[in-house]
Structures are given as structure tokens and as C-alpha cells.
Scaffold this motif. Structure first.
Motif, PDB file in Angstrom:
ATOM      1  N   ILE A 267       0.839  -1.202   0.000  1.00  0.00           N
ATOM      2  CA  ILE A 267       0.000   0.000   0.000  1.00  0.00           C
ATOM      3  C   ILE A 267       0.871   1.248   0.000  1.00  0.00           C
ATOM      4  CG2 ILE A 267      -1.722   1.276   1.320  1.00  0.00           C
ATOM      5  CD1 ILE A 267      -2.799  -1.367   2.322  1.00  0.00           C
ATOM      6  N   PHE A 268       1.956   1.220   0.774  1.00  0.00           N
ATOM      7  CA  PHE A 268       2.869   2.373   0.811  1.00  0.00           C
ATOM      8  C   PHE A 268       3.496   2.617  -0.561  1.00  0.00           C
ATOM      9  CE2 PHE A 268       7.147   4.130   1.555  1.00  0.00           C
ATOM     10  CZ  PHE A 268       6.805   5.296   2.242  1.00  0.00           C
ATOM     11  N   ALA A 269       3.895   1.524  -1.251  1.00  0.00           N
ATOM     12  CA  ALA A 269       4.481   1.683  -2.586  1.00  0.00           C
ATOM     13  C   ALA A 269       3.452   2.224  -3.580  1.00  0.00           C
ATOM     14  CB  ALA A 269       5.029   0.341  -3.072  1.00  0.00           C
ATOM     15  N   GLU A 270       2.223   1.698  -3.536  1.00  0.00           N
ATOM     16  CA  GLU A 270       1.175   2.192  -4.434  1.00  0.00           C
ATOM     17  C   GLU A 270       0.851   3.652  -4.145  1.00  0.00           C
ATOM     18  OE1 GLU A 270      -1.651   2.000  -7.465  1.00  0.00           O
ATOM     19  OE2 GLU A 270      -0.092   0.560  -6.891  1.00  0.00           O
ATOM     20  N   LEU A 271       0.884   4.022  -2.874  1.00  0.00           N
ATOM     21  CA  LEU A 271       0.594   5.409  -2.491  1.00  0.00           C
ATOM     22  C   LEU A 271       1.652   6.357  -3.050  1.00  0.00           C
ATOM     23  CD1 LEU A 271      -1.377   7.095  -0.770  1.00  0.00           C
ATOM     24  CD2 LEU A 271       0.175   6.764   1.152  1.00  0.00           C
ATOM     25  N   ASN A 272       2.916   5.994  -2.948  1.00  0.00           N
ATOM     26  CA  ASN A 272       3.982   6.855  -3.458  1.00  0.00           C
ATOM     27  C   ASN A 272       4.032   6.865  -4.983  1.00  0.00           C
ATOM     28  OD1 ASN A 272       6.085   7.903  -1.227  1.00  0.00           O
ATOM     29  ND2 ASN A 272       5.132   5.998  -0.531  1.00  0.00           N
ATOM     30  N   GLU A 273       3.566   5.794  -5.608  1.00  0.00           N
ATOM     31  CA  GLU A 273       3.643   5.717  -7.065  1.00  0.00           C
ATOM     32  C   GLU A 273       2.481   6.424  -7.744  1.00  0.00           C
ATOM     33  OE1 GLU A 273       3.935   2.292 -10.577  1.00  0.00           O
ATOM     34  OE2 GLU A 273       3.929   1.747  -8.446  1.00  0.00           O
ATOM     35  N   SER A 274       1.265   6.293  -7.192  1.00  0.00           N
ATOM     36  CA  SER A 274       0.072   6.794  -7.890  1.00  0.00           C
ATOM     37  C   SER A 274      -0.571   8.013  -7.247  1.00  0.00           C
ATOM     38  CB  SER A 274      -0.972   5.658  -7.977  1.00  0.00           C
ATOM     39  OG  SER A 274      -0.436   4.528  -8.628  1.00  0.00           O
ATOM     40  N   PHE A 275      -0.171   8.355  -6.020  1.00  0.00           N
ATOM     41  CA  PHE A 275      -0.824   9.469  -5.314  1.00  0.00           C
ATOM     42  C   PHE A 275       0.234  10.417  -4.763  1.00  0.00           C
ATOM     43  CE2 PHE A 275      -3.696   5.865  -5.184  1.00  0.00           C
ATOM     44  CZ  PHE A 275      -4.890   6.419  -5.605  1.00  0.00           C
ATOM     45  N   GLU A 276       1.035  10.961  -5.662  1.00  0.00           N
ATOM     46  CA  GLU A 276       2.089  11.890  -5.271  1.00  0.00           C
ATOM     47  C   GLU A 276       1.507  13.153  -4.658  1.00  0.00           C
ATOM     48  OE1 GLU A 276       5.888  13.283  -4.650  1.00  0.00           O
ATOM     49  OE2 GLU A 276       5.214  11.280  -5.277  1.00  0.00           O
ATOM     50  N   ASP A 277       0.308  13.569  -5.105  1.00  0.00           N
ATOM     51  CA  ASP A 277      -0.297  14.777  -4.556  1.00  0.00           C
ATOM     52  C   ASP A 277      -0.640  14.615  -3.077  1.00  0.00           C
ATOM     53  OD1 ASP A 277      -2.076  12.787  -5.243  1.00  0.00           O
ATOM     54  OD2 ASP A 277      -3.736  14.164  -5.633  1.00  0.00           O
ATOM     55  N   LEU A 278      -1.069  13.396  -2.668  1.00  0.00           N
ATOM     56  CA  LEU A 278      -1.365  13.158  -1.257  1.00  0.00           C
ATOM     57  C   LEU A 278      -0.090  13.170  -0.421  1.00  0.00           C
ATOM     58  CD1 LEU A 278      -4.071  10.353  -1.552  1.00  0.00           C
ATOM     59  CD2 LEU A 278      -4.424  12.781  -1.073  1.00  0.00           C
ATOM     60  N   ILE A 279       1.008  12.637  -0.977  1.00  0.00           N
ATOM     61  CA  ILE A 279       2.288  12.660  -0.263  1.00  0.00           C
ATOM     62  C   ILE A 279       2.737  14.101  -0.046  1.00  0.00           C
ATOM     63  CG2 ILE A 279       4.690  11.925  -0.343  1.00  0.00           C
ATOM     64  CD1 ILE A 279       2.772   9.638   0.056  1.00  0.00           C
ATOM     65  N   GLN A 280       2.598  14.942  -1.068  1.00  0.00           N
ATOM     66  CA  GLN A 280       2.990  16.349  -0.951  1.00  0.00           C
ATOM     67  C   GLN A 280       2.096  17.083   0.051  1.00  0.00           C
ATOM     68  OE1 GLN A 280       5.683  17.644  -2.191  1.00  0.00           O
ATOM     69  NE2 GLN A 280       6.212  15.726  -3.272  1.00  0.00           N
ATOM     70  N   LYS A 281       0.811  16.774   0.024  1.00  0.00           N
ATOM     71  CA  LYS A 281      -0.086  17.409   0.984  1.00  0.00           C
ATOM     72  C   LYS A 281       0.274  17.001   2.413  1.00  0.00           C
ATOM     73  CE  LYS A 281      -4.914  18.033   2.213  1.00  0.00           C
ATOM     74  NZ  LYS A 281      -6.332  17.738   1.872  1.00  0.00           N
ATOM     75  N   ALA A 282       0.624  15.744   2.608  1.00  0.00           N
ATOM     76  CA  ALA A 282       1.031  15.286   3.940  1.00  0.00           C
ATOM     77  C   ALA A 282       2.298  16.000   4.392  1.00  0.00           C
ATOM     78  CB  ALA A 282       1.228  13.775   3.936  1.00  0.00           C
ATOM     79  N   HIS A 283       3.251  16.190   3.472  1.00  0.00           N
ATOM     80  CA  HIS A 283       4.479  16.912   3.829  1.00  0.00           C
ATOM     81  C   HIS A 283       4.179  18.354   4.198  1.00  0.00           C
ATOM     82  CE1 HIS A 283       7.242  13.910   1.502  1.00  0.00           C
ATOM     83  NE2 HIS A 283       6.728  13.411   2.606  1.00  0.00           N
ATOM     84  N   ARG A 284       3.282  18.996   3.451  1.00  0.00           N
ATOM     85  CA  ARG A 284       2.922  20.379   3.777  1.00  0.00           C
ATOM     86  C   ARG A 284       2.214  20.467   5.130  1.00  0.00           C
ATOM     87  NH1 ARG A 284       1.572  20.329  -1.782  1.00  0.00           N
ATOM     88  NH2 ARG A 284      -0.634  19.997  -1.229  1.00  0.00           N
ATOM     89  N   SER A 285       1.493  19.428   5.473  1.00  0.00           N
ATOM     90  CA  SER A 285       0.819  19.403   6.781  1.00  0.00           C
ATOM     91  C   SER A 285       1.719  18.873   7.884  1.00  0.00           C
ATOM     92  CB  SER A 285      -0.444  18.531   6.688  1.00  0.00           C
ATOM     93  OG  SER A 285      -1.346  19.025   5.723  1.00  0.00           O
ATOM     94  N   ARG A 286       2.987  18.618   7.571  1.00  0.00           N
ATOM     95  CA  ARG A 286       3.975  18.094   8.521  1.00  0.00           C
ATOM     96  C   ARG A 286       3.566  16.713   9.052  1.00  0.00           C
ATOM     97  NH1 ARG A 286       3.345  23.327  10.263  1.00  0.00           N
ATOM     98  NH2 ARG A 286       2.399  22.653  12.231  1.00  0.00           N
ATOM     99  N   ILE A 287       3.024  15.909   8.137  1.00  0.00           N
ATOM    100  CA  ILE A 287       2.656  14.516   8.442  1.00  0.00           C
ATOM    101  C   ILE A 287       3.531  13.615   7.571  1.00  0.00           C
ATOM    102  CG2 ILE A 287       0.810  12.808   8.556  1.00  0.00           C
ATOM    103  CD1 ILE A 287       0.413  15.207  10.384  1.00  0.00           C
TER     104      ILE A 287
END
Length: 390
Positions: A267-287
């Protein structure tokens, strides 16, 4: 021709012998008919005398035929005996061959039985292995079904992620370095708080990853379903990131960064591969979204920081003990100096004592060298003394 037709009195009659006997019987019947005809011809009238000569010739022919029949009968008897002996030889050879074939067939059957038994034994062993493998597969299927039922329920899925996260933290950190289900001043309860050294704020970790939308992604049958599942997953994860940011990032009480634990590497690999926008949003939210391996690595880094802080605390204690040790060494130096002074005075006293003993020794030698026999008694009475030495 050697086939047995029937048995009479314990003797087997072959087709050839039966044919010969039938021929003899037929020939005898013909002779009897001819002989009867001849007898009738003899009793005929004299008008038939002309045929007498012919009858005589016929009788000669008949006698010749009878002799031929006797000779033929003898020959047939001889042939029957020859055929009988050959038949017995043939039967003996056939029996020997049958015995040999039976022995070979028995050996072949024994070998075949042995090989069949070994093959069946190996087959049973393989079937046992297959049976064990099938039971293992059945158990695994049950476990997969149980895991699927766990992951299909939100509460049990949260407990599953919580269990994996707790196992990783408990393996890496001492019990005093973390707290599960701790309550913050705002009333929020993160799944775990990792206590940082030197009075620093704690690190909050959340283990409730939303899997409903992700499961819809896997079950999508066409492009429309896939788009709907992606939109649902983005909404769920965005809301969960916002909730962590609002609930668990408390200034002065927790770190300005929190962890969102994903209990599966796929799930972590699929999240980083297909949902880069969610990863960036999490980084902006300091998550920071972490998988089991990343959480383990992060906990190891925290463990190293805790060990370094503990070593620094112990370093202050060591420095204090070294200072005390330095004071003790100074006092010991003063006392040794005083003892050295006492030893110096004692050495000087010993030297003076040695000088006095040396003088006494010299005076005693001088006394031994004096000749007291020639001195007048008056001198002795006068109390003359020996010269004193300094």
C-alpha cells in the motif's frame, strides 16, 4: 490332427486315430456288402454262370483288397504308435516349456508385485506430503480469509495496524520511552507518543490508515469505477491527514511533525507511485507517512538519540566523579609530601645515630690498644683521665 477328440477308458483318442478307425470301419462295411453280394450271386441259377468268372475275379480283387487292408491296418497301427510316442514327447516338451514359462512368470509377477508395492509406498508417501501441503494451504486460506475479514472491518483493521505498530516500537525502545493511547491536553488520544530526551516534545504516531477507498481501487472493474475509487481514496486520506494535523500537533506538547503508519509495504508503494499529490499534501501538513520498514528505521534513529542523551547525562556524572577524584588525589599528594618530610627527618636522625655509634666504636678500640700494666698506681689514684674527643 493331434487334437484330442474324446477319451475312452483313460486313453485319449485324437482326430487322426478317429479318422483312421472310421476309414477302417467304412472299408469293412464295403467288404461286407460285397461279400453278401457275392453270396447271392453264387446261389443264382446256372444262366448266370457266365458271370461266375467275373465273380471269381471279383473275389480275387476282394482278397487282394483284404490283404491291402491288413497291411494298411498294420501300417496305421505303426503310425498310431509313432504318433502316440511323438505326442507324448511333444506333451513332455510342452509341459517343460509351460513349467519354465510358469517359473519365469512367477519371478516376473514377484518382481512386478515388489515394484508395485514400492511404487504404492512411494505414492502413499507423496500423497501424505500432498495431504500435509493441502492442510497447510487450507490453514493459510483460513488465515487469509480471517485477515480479509479483519481488514474489511474498520475497528479490527485499526487494531491490526495498532498491533503492528506496537510490536515495532516495543522491540526497539524501552518501556519508559513511549506511551500507547496517551491523552493530550486537548483531549485527543494518538495511538502512540514517543518521549524525546532533554525535555523535548513527544512524537505522535497514528495507526488508523483509511483502507476503504484503497480496497475500492483494487475492486474496480472499469475505468469509471477506478476514477470513483481514486476520488474516494483522495477524500478519505486528505481528511485523515487534516485530522492528524489538527488533533496531534500541539505546540509545546508534541513535535511539529507526526507519523501516519501504513501497515503494508505494498500500500505504501502504491501510495507513493500513484498518489504523489497526497504525499505532498502530507508533507505540507507536517505529516510523514511511514511503512513498517520506515517506522522501524525511524525508531532506530530515535533509539540512537535516546542513547546519546543518556550518555550525555552519564558524562556529567562522570565529570563530577572525576572532579571528586582530583580532590582526593590532591589530598593524597599533600599527605605523601608530609610523610616524605617525616621520612627525611628520620633519615637525618638515623645519620646522627650512626655518627655517635661510630665514635663509640673508635673509642672502644683505643681503649683496647692501651697497655695498663706499666702505669704507676699513683697515676691511677690521681684520677688521670684520657683526653676527651670532640
Amino acid at each position: 490332427m493331434q487334437d484330442i477328440l474324446f477319451v475312452i477308458g483313460g486313453r485319449a483318442v485324437t482326430v487322426l486315430e478317429a479318422s483312421v478307425a472310421a476309414g477302417f470301419m467304412l472299408l469293412g462295411l464295403i467288404l461286407m456288402v460285397a461279400w453278401s453280394a457275392l453270396r447271392q450271386i453264387r446261389y443264382r441259377s446256372d444262366e448266370e454262370s457266365a458271370a461266375a468268372e467275373r465273380i471269381h475275379e471279383l473275389e480275387q480283387h476282394l482278397s487282394t483288397l483284404l490283404r491291402s487292408q491288413g497291411e494298411m491296418s498294420g501300417r496305421m497301427q505303426t503310425m498310431a504308435e509313432i504318433f502316440g510316442s511323438r505326442q507324448s514327447d511333444m506333451m513332455r516338451a510342452v509341459n517343460e516349456r509351460l513349467d519354465s514359462m510358469g517359473h519365469k512368470l512367477g519371478l516376473s509377477m514377484a518382481n512386478t508385485t515388489k515394484q508395485t508395492h514400492e511404487g504404492l509406498q512411494q505414492l502413499h508417501e507423496r500423497l501424505a506430503v500432498i495431504d500435509r501441503a493441502q492442510r497447510t494451504i487450507t490453514d493459510l486460506s483460513g488465515q487469509v480469509v480471517e485477515l480479509q475479514s479483519i481488514l474489511s472491518n474498520k475497528q479490527t483493521r485499526g487494531a491490526f495496524g495498532q498491533g503492528r505498530m506496537e510490536a515495532i516500537i516495543q522491540d526497539q525502545l524501552p518501556s519508559s520511552a513511549y506511551t500507547f493511547q496517551a491523552t493530550l491536553s486537548t483531549g485527543s488520544r494518538p495511538d502512540c507518543l514517543v518521549h524525546m530526551p532533554n525535555g523535548a516534545p513527544s512524537l505522535a504516531i497514528d495507526a488508523k490508515f483509511p483502507l476503504e477507498g484503497f480496497n475500492l481501487l483494487r475492486k474496480a472493474l472499469n475505468e469509471d469505477h477506478l476514477k470513483q475509487a481514486q476520488a474516494q481514496f483522495r477524500r478519505d486520506l486528505s481528511k485523515h491527514i487534516q485530522d492528524i494535523h489538527e488533533k496531534y500537533l500541539v505546540p509545546g506538547e508534541t513535535q511539529d511533525t507526526a507519523f501516519l503508519f501504513v501497515p503494508s509495504e505494498s500500500i505504501f508503494a502504491e501510495l507513493n507511485e500513484s498518489f504523489e499529490d497526497l504525499i505532498q499534501k502530507a508533507h505540507r501538513s507536517r505529516i510523514v507517512i511511514v511503512s513498517p520498514s520506515l517506522l522501524m528505521l525511524s525508531i532506530q534513529v530515535i533509539q540512537a538519540v535516546l542513547r546519546d542523551a543518556k550518555m550525555r547525562e552519564q558524562a556529567h556524572l562522570i565529570q563530577a566523579e572525576v572532579a571528586h577524584l582530583t580532590d582526593d588525589v590532591g589530598r593524597l599528594n599533600d599527605r605523601v609530601t608530609k610523610l616524605q618530610t617525616h621520612f627525611g627527618q628520620a633519615n637525618r636522625d638515623i645519620e646522627q645515630i650512626l655518627i655517635s655509634t661510630d665514635k663509640i666504636t673508635r673509642r672502644s678500640r683505643k681503649i683496647e690498644e692501651l697497655d695498663l700494666g706499666d702505669l704507676p698506681s699513683a697515676n691511677l689514684e690521681a684520677g688521670q683521665r684520657l683526653p676527651a674527643s670532640s
